[in-house]
Structures are given as structure tokens and as C-alpha cells.
Write a protein that holds these residues in place. Structure first.
Motif, PDB file in Angstrom:
ATOM      1  N   VAL A   1      -6.538  -0.943  -1.879  1.00 28.30           N
ATOM      2  CA  VAL A   1      -5.630  -0.746  -3.008  1.00 28.30           C
ATOM      3  C   VAL A   1      -6.001   0.530  -3.760  1.00 28.30           C
ATOM      4  O   VAL A   1      -5.137   1.360  -4.065  1.00 28.30           O
ATOM      5  N   VAL A   2      -7.271   0.714  -4.038  1.00 27.88           N
ATOM      6  CA  VAL A   2      -7.737   1.923  -4.732  1.00 27.88           C
ATOM      7  C   VAL A   2      -7.395   3.164  -3.919  1.00 27.88           C
ATOM      8  O   VAL A   2      -6.875   4.150  -4.448  1.00 27.88           O
ATOM      9  N   ASP A   3      -7.660   3.125  -2.626  1.00 27.67           N
ATOM     10  CA  ASP A   3      -7.367   4.277  -1.760  1.00 27.67           C
ATOM     11  C   ASP A   3      -5.872   4.597  -1.740  1.00 27.67           C
ATOM     12  O   ASP A   3      -5.491   5.768  -1.746  1.00 27.67           O
ATOM     13  N   ALA A   4      -5.036   3.563  -1.724  1.00 29.96           N
ATOM     14  CA  ALA A   4      -3.585   3.784  -1.720  1.00 29.96           C
ATOM     15  C   ALA A   4      -3.140   4.463  -3.018  1.00 29.96           C
ATOM     16  O   ALA A   4      -2.353   5.417  -2.998  1.00 29.96           O
ATOM     17  N   ILE A   5      -3.655   3.990  -4.133  1.00 29.58           N
ATOM     18  CA  ILE A   5      -3.309   4.603  -5.426  1.00 29.58           C
ATOM     19  C   ILE A   5      -3.801   6.048  -5.451  1.00 29.58           C
ATOM     20  O   ILE A   5      -3.085   6.947  -5.910  1.00 29.58           O
ATOM     21  N   MET A   6      -4.985   6.294  -4.937  1.00 30.34           N
ATOM     22  CA  MET A   6      -5.528   7.659  -4.917  1.00 30.34           C
ATOM     23  C   MET A   6      -4.667   8.600  -4.071  1.00 30.34           C
ATOM     24  O   MET A   6      -4.606   9.788  -4.350  1.00 30.34           O
ATOM     25  N   ARG A   7      -3.974   8.097  -3.060  1.00 34.52           N
ATOM     26  CA  ARG A   7      -3.083   8.933  -2.254  1.00 34.52           C
ATOM     27  C   ARG A   7      -1.982   9.543  -3.117  1.00 34.52           C
ATOM     28  O   ARG A   7      -1.440  10.592  -2.789  1.00 34.52           O
ATOM     29  N   SER A   8      -1.630   8.906  -4.227  1.00 34.01           N
ATOM     30  CA  SER A   8      -0.599   9.444  -5.123  1.00 34.01           C
ATOM     31  C   SER A   8      -0.995  10.785  -5.720  1.00 34.01           C
ATOM     32  O   SER A   8      -0.136  11.546  -6.161  1.00 34.01           O
ATOM     33  N   PHE A   9      -2.282  11.081  -5.744  1.00 43.16           N
ATOM     34  CA  PHE A   9      -2.735  12.340  -6.330  1.00 43.16           C
ATOM     35  C   PHE A   9      -2.519  13.531  -5.396  1.00 43.16           C
ATOM     36  O   PHE A   9      -2.535  14.672  -5.835  1.00 43.16           O
ATOM     37  N   ALA A  10      -2.312  13.269  -4.122  1.00 39.76           N
ATOM     38  CA  ALA A  10      -2.038  14.347  -3.165  1.00 39.76           C
ATOM     39  C   ALA A  10      -0.586  14.782  -3.309  1.00 39.76           C
ATOM     40  O   ALA A  10       0.280  13.998  -3.689  1.00 39.76           O
TER      41      ALA A  10
ATOM     42  N   LEU B   1       0.829  -1.209   0.000  1.00 40.04           N
ATOM     43  CA  LEU B   1       0.000   0.000   0.000  1.00 40.04           C
ATOM     44  C   LEU B   1       0.861   1.256   0.000  1.00 40.04           C
ATOM     45  O   LEU B   1       0.549   2.233  -0.687  1.00 40.04           O
ATOM     46  N   GLN B   2       1.963   1.225   0.731  1.00 41.51           N
ATOM     47  CA  GLN B   2       2.877   2.367   0.745  1.00 41.51           C
ATOM     48  C   GLN B   2       3.448   2.614  -0.657  1.00 41.51           C
ATOM     49  O   GLN B   2       3.493   3.753  -1.128  1.00 41.51           O
ATOM     50  N   LEU B   3       3.886   1.565  -1.319  1.00 39.70           N
ATOM     51  CA  LEU B   3       4.442   1.715  -2.669  1.00 39.70           C
ATOM     52  C   LEU B   3       3.381   2.236  -3.639  1.00 39.70           C
ATOM     53  O   LEU B   3       3.676   3.031  -4.528  1.00 39.70           O
ATOM     54  N   LEU B   4       2.141   1.794  -3.468  1.00 39.81           N
ATOM     55  CA  LEU B   4       1.058   2.243  -4.352  1.00 39.81           C
ATOM     56  C   LEU B   4       0.691   3.702  -4.120  1.00 39.81           C
ATOM     57  O   LEU B   4       0.104   4.333  -4.988  1.00 39.81           O
ATOM     58  N   SER B   5       1.047   4.241  -2.984  1.00 42.60           N
ATOM     59  CA  SER B   5       0.713   5.640  -2.691  1.00 42.60           C
ATOM     60  C   SER B   5       1.792   6.608  -3.170  1.00 42.60           C
ATOM     61  O   SER B   5       1.707   7.802  -2.914  1.00 42.60           O
ATOM     62  N   ARG B   6       2.778   6.086  -3.896  1.00 40.87           N
ATOM     63  CA  ARG B   6       3.909   6.921  -4.291  1.00 40.87           C
ATOM     64  C   ARG B   6       4.125   6.998  -5.799  1.00 40.87           C
ATOM     65  O   ARG B   6       5.252   7.080  -6.277  1.00 40.87           O
ATOM     66  N   GLY B   7       3.047   7.002  -6.558  1.00 42.52           N
ATOM     67  CA  GLY B   7       3.174   7.193  -8.002  1.00 42.52           C
ATOM     68  C   GLY B   7       3.650   8.602  -8.312  1.00 42.52           C
ATOM     69  O   GLY B   7       3.605   9.493  -7.467  1.00 42.52           O
ATOM     70  N   SER B   8       4.130   8.811  -9.521  1.00 42.58           N
ATOM     71  CA  SER B   8       4.590  10.148  -9.938  1.00 42.58           C
ATOM     72  C   SER B   8       3.386  11.002 -10.302  1.00 42.58           C
ATOM     73  O   SER B   8       2.582  10.640 -11.168  1.00 42.58           O
ATOM     74  N   ARG B   9       3.280  12.144  -9.658  1.00 44.56           N
ATOM     75  CA  ARG B   9       2.138  13.051  -9.823  1.00 44.56           C
ATOM     76  C   ARG B   9       2.510  14.190 -10.766  1.00 44.56           C
ATOM     77  O   ARG B   9       3.532  14.825 -10.603  1.00 44.56           O
TER      78      ARG B   9
ATOM     79  N   ASP C   1       1.583  15.591  -0.992  1.00 44.26           N
ATOM     80  CA  ASP C   1       2.371  14.778  -0.068  1.00 44.26           C
ATOM     81  C   ASP C   1       1.434  14.132   0.939  1.00 44.26           C
ATOM     82  O   ASP C   1       0.216  14.293   0.859  1.00 44.26           O
ATOM     83  N   ASP C   2       1.997  13.398   1.895  1.00 44.32           N
ATOM     84  CA  ASP C   2       1.180  12.636   2.842  1.00 44.32           C
ATOM     85  C   ASP C   2       0.242  13.484   3.687  1.00 44.32           C
ATOM     86  O   ASP C   2      -0.760  12.998   4.192  1.00 44.32           O
ATOM     87  N   ARG C   3       0.578  14.743   3.865  1.00 37.26           N
ATOM     88  CA  ARG C   3      -0.235  15.610   4.724  1.00 37.26           C
ATOM     89  C   ARG C   3      -1.371  16.284   3.981  1.00 37.26           C
ATOM     90  O   ARG C   3      -2.286  16.827   4.586  1.00 37.26           O
ATOM     91  N   ASP C   4      -1.327  16.307   2.665  1.00 35.16           N
ATOM     92  CA  ASP C   4      -2.327  17.025   1.868  1.00 35.16           C
ATOM     93  C   ASP C   4      -3.524  16.148   1.519  1.00 35.16           C
ATOM     94  O   ASP C   4      -3.393  14.934   1.357  1.00 35.16           O
ATOM     95  N   PRO C   5      -4.685  16.766   1.362  1.00 33.83           N
ATOM     96  CA  PRO C   5      -5.859  15.999   0.935  1.00 33.83           C
ATOM     97  C   PRO C   5      -5.742  15.628  -0.551  1.00 33.83           C
ATOM     98  O   PRO C   5      -4.998  16.259  -1.310  1.00 33.83           O
ATOM     99  N   ILE C   6      -6.480  14.627  -0.930  1.00 36.82           N
ATOM    100  CA  ILE C   6      -6.539  14.227  -2.337  1.00 36.82           C
ATOM    101  C   ILE C   6      -7.375  15.274  -3.071  1.00 36.82           C
ATOM    102  O   ILE C   6      -8.416  15.699  -2.574  1.00 36.82           O
ATOM    103  N   PRO C   7      -6.930  15.717  -4.251  1.00 34.48           N
ATOM    104  CA  PRO C   7      -7.730  16.690  -5.015  1.00 34.48           C
ATOM    105  C   PRO C   7      -9.102  16.110  -5.363  1.00 34.48           C
ATOM    106  O   PRO C   7      -9.316  14.898  -5.261  1.00 34.48           O
ATOM    107  N   PRO C   8     -10.031  16.951  -5.801  1.00 27.70           N
ATOM    108  CA  PRO C   8     -11.357  16.445  -6.193  1.00 27.70           C
ATOM    109  C   PRO C   8     -11.223  15.303  -7.208  1.00 27.70           C
ATOM    110  O   PRO C   8     -10.449  15.395  -8.170  1.00 27.70           O
ATOM    111  N   ILE C   9     -11.948  14.251  -6.971  1.00 28.98           N
ATOM    112  CA  ILE C   9     -11.843  13.021  -7.764  1.00 28.98           C
ATOM    113  C   ILE C   9     -12.002  13.259  -9.262  1.00 28.98           C
ATOM    114  O   ILE C   9     -11.337  12.625 -10.075  1.00 28.98           O
ATOM    115  N   GLU C  10     -12.866  14.204  -9.654  1.00 30.03           N
ATOM    116  CA  GLU C  10     -13.091  14.446 -11.089  1.00 30.03           C
ATOM    117  C   GLU C  10     -11.891  15.109 -11.758  1.00 30.03           C
ATOM    118  O   GLU C  10     -11.869  15.244 -12.981  1.00 30.03           O
TER     119      GLU C  10
END
Length: 124
Positions: free
Chosen positions: A60-69, A9-17, A71-80
Motif C-alpha cells: 500500500v505504501v509503495d503504491a501511494i509512493m508511485r503517485s510521486f512519479a 493498488l492501481q487507484l492508490l498510485s494515481r494521486g494528484s501530483r 508517470d508509470d515509467r519515471d522513478p519516484i523522486p528522492p523520498i525527502e
């Protein structure tokens, strides 16, 4: 930790944004995996070592979605405004991750009538 599902899950949260802005100044966020050398290899190795049987699809989906933020402290942008690159989806799916196109495709990435829509990924 290195041998637990949390490692995957950690690795999935670190995609290139990547942040793209349209002519109206609206931001869109695109995540790609595999741009950092060894990134996908580390993920594949963790999956082979740990296995996927204890991971739930939503985790898994939530971890991948963390890549859109940013950094770890920021919220995920609007899904759309969040787009996963098709090449990344294909790579992650090929490792056996329990994800579906509908988890990541946005409304503007579907074509055809509602009863027979087909995906049309915006970013590859």
C-alpha cells in the motif's frame, strides 16, 4: 483485475501530483487524493468490494509512493522531497488502509525531542 487487490493498488498510485519549488530551485512533490471527481469514491468502492485482507502494508505504501512519479515509467523522486497531504492521509486511513503517519512524514514534519516527537504536517 477489477476485482483483485491490484485494482486498489492501481487507484492508490494515481494521486494528484503537485510540484513546488523553493527559493533555491529545489523541487518538492506533494500528492493529494480526491482532487479528481470520483477518485476517492472509486477507491472506497473497490475497498468495499475487494477488501483489504490480502494487502500488505508495504504494498500500500509503495503504491501511494508511485503517485510521486511523473508517470508509470519515471522513478519516484528522492523520498525527502515527497510529501503526502494530511487530508489525503486521513481519508486513506479512514478507509482502513494499513498505513501509518511515519510512512509518509518527513524529518522536517516532526516536532519536539526525539523521545516525544509529534507530527506537524506541512501540507494539508
Amino acid at each position: 483485475f477489477l476485482s483483485s487487490p491490484n485494482r486498489i493498488l492501481q487507484l492508490l498510485s494515481r494521486g494528484s501530483r503537485h510540484v513546488l519549488c523553493n527559493d533555491d530551485g529545489r523541487a518538492f512533490y506533494v500528492v493529494k487524493f480526491g482532487e479528481v471527481p470520483g477518485e476517492l469514491e472509486a477507491l472506497q468502492e473497490a475497498i468495499e468490494k475487494i477488501g483489504l485482507d490480502r494487502l500488505k502494508r508495504q504494498e500500500v505504501v509503495d503504491a501511494i509512493m508511485r503517485s510521486f512519479a511523473e508517470d508509470d515509467r519515471d522513478p519516484i523522486p528522492p523520498i525527502e522531497q515527497c510529501y503526502l497531504a494530511k487530508s489525503s492521509f486521513d481519508a486513506l486511513k479512514s478507509y482502513g488502509l494499513p498505513i501509518h503517519e511515519a510512512d509518509f512524514l518527513r524529518e522536517d514534519e516532526w516536532e519536539g525531542p526525539p523521545d516525544s516527537r509529534v507530527p506537524n504536517w506541512r501540507f494539508f
